[in-house]
Design a protein around this motif. Structure first.
Motif, PDB file in Angstrom:
ATOM      1  N   ALA A 191     -13.815  -6.155  -1.378  1.00  0.00           N
ATOM      2  CA  ALA A 191     -12.695  -7.039  -1.043  1.00  0.00           C
ATOM      3  C   ALA A 191     -11.568  -6.907  -2.060  1.00  0.00           C
ATOM      4  O   ALA A 191     -10.384  -6.923  -1.698  1.00  0.00           O
ATOM      5  CB  ALA A 191     -13.168  -8.488  -0.964  1.00  0.00           C
ATOM      6  N   LEU A 192     -11.910  -6.740  -3.332  1.00  0.00           N
ATOM      7  CA  LEU A 192     -10.898  -6.558  -4.373  1.00  0.00           C
ATOM      8  C   LEU A 192     -10.150  -5.250  -4.147  1.00  0.00           C
ATOM      9  O   LEU A 192      -8.922  -5.212  -4.197  1.00  0.00           O
ATOM     10  CB  LEU A 192     -11.544  -6.585  -5.756  1.00  0.00           C
ATOM     11  CG  LEU A 192     -10.618  -6.316  -6.940  1.00  0.00           C
ATOM     12  CD1 LEU A 192      -9.436  -7.281  -6.967  1.00  0.00           C
ATOM     13  CD2 LEU A 192     -11.417  -6.391  -8.239  1.00  0.00           C
ATOM     14  N   ASN A 211       4.960  -7.330 -10.149  1.00  0.00           N
ATOM     15  CA  ASN A 211       3.545  -7.098 -10.434  1.00  0.00           C
ATOM     16  C   ASN A 211       2.673  -7.842  -9.431  1.00  0.00           C
ATOM     17  O   ASN A 211       3.081  -8.855  -8.868  1.00  0.00           O
ATOM     18  CB  ASN A 211       3.196  -7.571 -11.843  1.00  0.00           C
ATOM     19  CG  ASN A 211       3.991  -6.855 -12.900  1.00  0.00           C
ATOM     20  OD1 ASN A 211       4.110  -5.637 -12.883  1.00  0.00           O
ATOM     21  ND2 ASN A 211       4.570  -7.610 -13.816  1.00  0.00           N
ATOM     22  N   LEU A 212       1.455  -7.346  -9.220  1.00  0.00           N
ATOM     23  CA  LEU A 212       0.472  -8.006  -8.372  1.00  0.00           C
ATOM     24  C   LEU A 212      -0.505  -8.743  -9.269  1.00  0.00           C
ATOM     25  O   LEU A 212      -1.070  -8.161 -10.201  1.00  0.00           O
ATOM     26  CB  LEU A 212      -0.270  -6.973  -7.516  1.00  0.00           C
ATOM     27  CG  LEU A 212      -1.415  -7.491  -6.656  1.00  0.00           C
ATOM     28  CD1 LEU A 212      -0.928  -8.516  -5.634  1.00  0.00           C
ATOM     29  CD2 LEU A 212      -2.120  -6.334  -5.957  1.00  0.00           C
ATOM     30  N   HIS A 213      -0.686 -10.043  -9.006  1.00  0.00           N
ATOM     31  CA  HIS A 213      -1.619 -10.865  -9.778  1.00  0.00           C
ATOM     32  C   HIS A 213      -2.759 -11.289  -8.859  1.00  0.00           C
ATOM     33  O   HIS A 213      -2.517 -11.856  -7.787  1.00  0.00           O
ATOM     34  CB  HIS A 213      -0.909 -12.106 -10.329  1.00  0.00           C
ATOM     35  CG  HIS A 213       0.155 -11.770 -11.320  1.00  0.00           C
ATOM     36  ND1 HIS A 213      -0.064 -11.801 -12.676  1.00  0.00           N
ATOM     37  CD2 HIS A 213       1.439 -11.375 -11.158  1.00  0.00           C
ATOM     38  CE1 HIS A 213       1.044 -11.451 -13.301  1.00  0.00           C
ATOM     39  NE2 HIS A 213       1.970 -11.182 -12.394  1.00  0.00           N
ATOM     40  N   ILE A 214      -3.996 -11.021  -9.300  1.00  0.00           N
ATOM     41  CA  ILE A 214      -5.187 -11.323  -8.509  1.00  0.00           C
ATOM     42  C   ILE A 214      -6.099 -12.210  -9.348  1.00  0.00           C
ATOM     43  O   ILE A 214      -6.297 -11.974 -10.540  1.00  0.00           O
ATOM     44  CB  ILE A 214      -5.918 -10.030  -8.104  1.00  0.00           C
ATOM     45  CG1 ILE A 214      -4.999  -9.157  -7.241  1.00  0.00           C
ATOM     46  CG2 ILE A 214      -7.213 -10.342  -7.373  1.00  0.00           C
ATOM     47  CD1 ILE A 214      -5.551  -7.786  -6.925  1.00  0.00           C
ATOM     48  N   ARG A 215      -6.664 -13.232  -8.705  1.00  0.00           N
ATOM     49  CA  ARG A 215      -7.618 -14.127  -9.374  1.00  0.00           C
ATOM     50  C   ARG A 215      -8.953 -14.012  -8.656  1.00  0.00           C
ATOM     51  O   ARG A 215      -9.025 -14.172  -7.441  1.00  0.00           O
ATOM     52  CB  ARG A 215      -7.121 -15.569  -9.330  1.00  0.00           C
ATOM     53  CG  ARG A 215      -8.066 -16.547 -10.026  1.00  0.00           C
ATOM     54  CD  ARG A 215      -7.602 -17.969  -9.887  1.00  0.00           C
ATOM     55  NE  ARG A 215      -7.667 -18.367  -8.479  1.00  0.00           N
ATOM     56  CZ  ARG A 215      -6.888 -19.275  -7.936  1.00  0.00           C
ATOM     57  NH1 ARG A 215      -5.960 -19.866  -8.644  1.00  0.00           N
ATOM     58  NH2 ARG A 215      -7.018 -19.594  -6.665  1.00  0.00           N
ATOM     59  N   GLY A 217      -7.704 -14.757  -4.962  1.00  0.00           N
ATOM     60  CA  GLY A 217      -6.350 -15.278  -4.806  1.00  0.00           C
ATOM     61  C   GLY A 217      -5.369 -14.221  -5.259  1.00  0.00           C
ATOM     62  O   GLY A 217      -5.670 -13.431  -6.149  1.00  0.00           O
ATOM     63  N   LEU A 218      -4.200 -14.179  -4.629  1.00  0.00           N
ATOM     64  CA  LEU A 218      -3.215 -13.181  -5.047  1.00  0.00           C
ATOM     65  C   LEU A 218      -1.804 -13.678  -4.878  1.00  0.00           C
ATOM     66  O   LEU A 218      -1.530 -14.570  -4.081  1.00  0.00           O
ATOM     67  CB  LEU A 218      -3.416 -11.855  -4.311  1.00  0.00           C
ATOM     68  CG  LEU A 218      -3.454 -11.897  -2.793  1.00  0.00           C
ATOM     69  CD1 LEU A 218      -2.105 -11.557  -2.214  1.00  0.00           C
ATOM     70  CD2 LEU A 218      -4.491 -10.910  -2.317  1.00  0.00           C
TER      71      LEU A 218
END
Length: 118
Positions: free
Chosen positions: A31-32, A15-19, A8-9
């Motif tokens: 993929a990340l 800022n970029l937040h990725i889960r 998820g992003l």
């Protein structure tokens, strides 16, 4: 290989937040990296939540570190949040151990990418 992960992003305050959710394997590592290269604007920080990773595969960790070492991205802008960050963080990245956010805020406004596909 069965893709048992989701990414998820969202963007917030520059800022970029990725889960990350599920297993961290080679496919998740690619993929990340793809998500970072597509969505990171070159400014701000990248925060990757790792607390929902269920299994960390050694090939995923080594591949992620290898990919990032070869990239031009400043690893000082990469922050891995959660205890699993210690396992997957490349040299130069930072690991943050934070208290949990309230349940009403966690996961809000995240665009989820299933199996690494938007």
């Amino acid at each position: 290989m069965n893709n048992t992960f989701a990414i998820g992003l969202r963007h917030s305050a520059g800022n970029l937040h990725i889960r990350l959710q599920g297993e961290f394997n080679g496919a998740c590592a690619w993929a990340l990296r793809k998500a970072i290269s597509r969505h990171y604007r070159g400014t701000g920080r990248i925060f990757v939540r790792t607390d929902e990773i269920t299994i960390i595969h050694p090939e995923g960790t080594s591949l992620f570190k290898k990919i990032l070492r070869a990239s031009t991205m400043a690893l000082s802008d990469l922050y891995l949040k959660g205890i699993n960050g210690f396992s997957i963080a490349p040299d130069g990245a930072r690991v943050l151990i934070c208290s949990k956010a309230p349940a009403t805020r966690r996961g809000a406004a995240l665009r989820t990418v299933q199996g690494g596909r938007p």
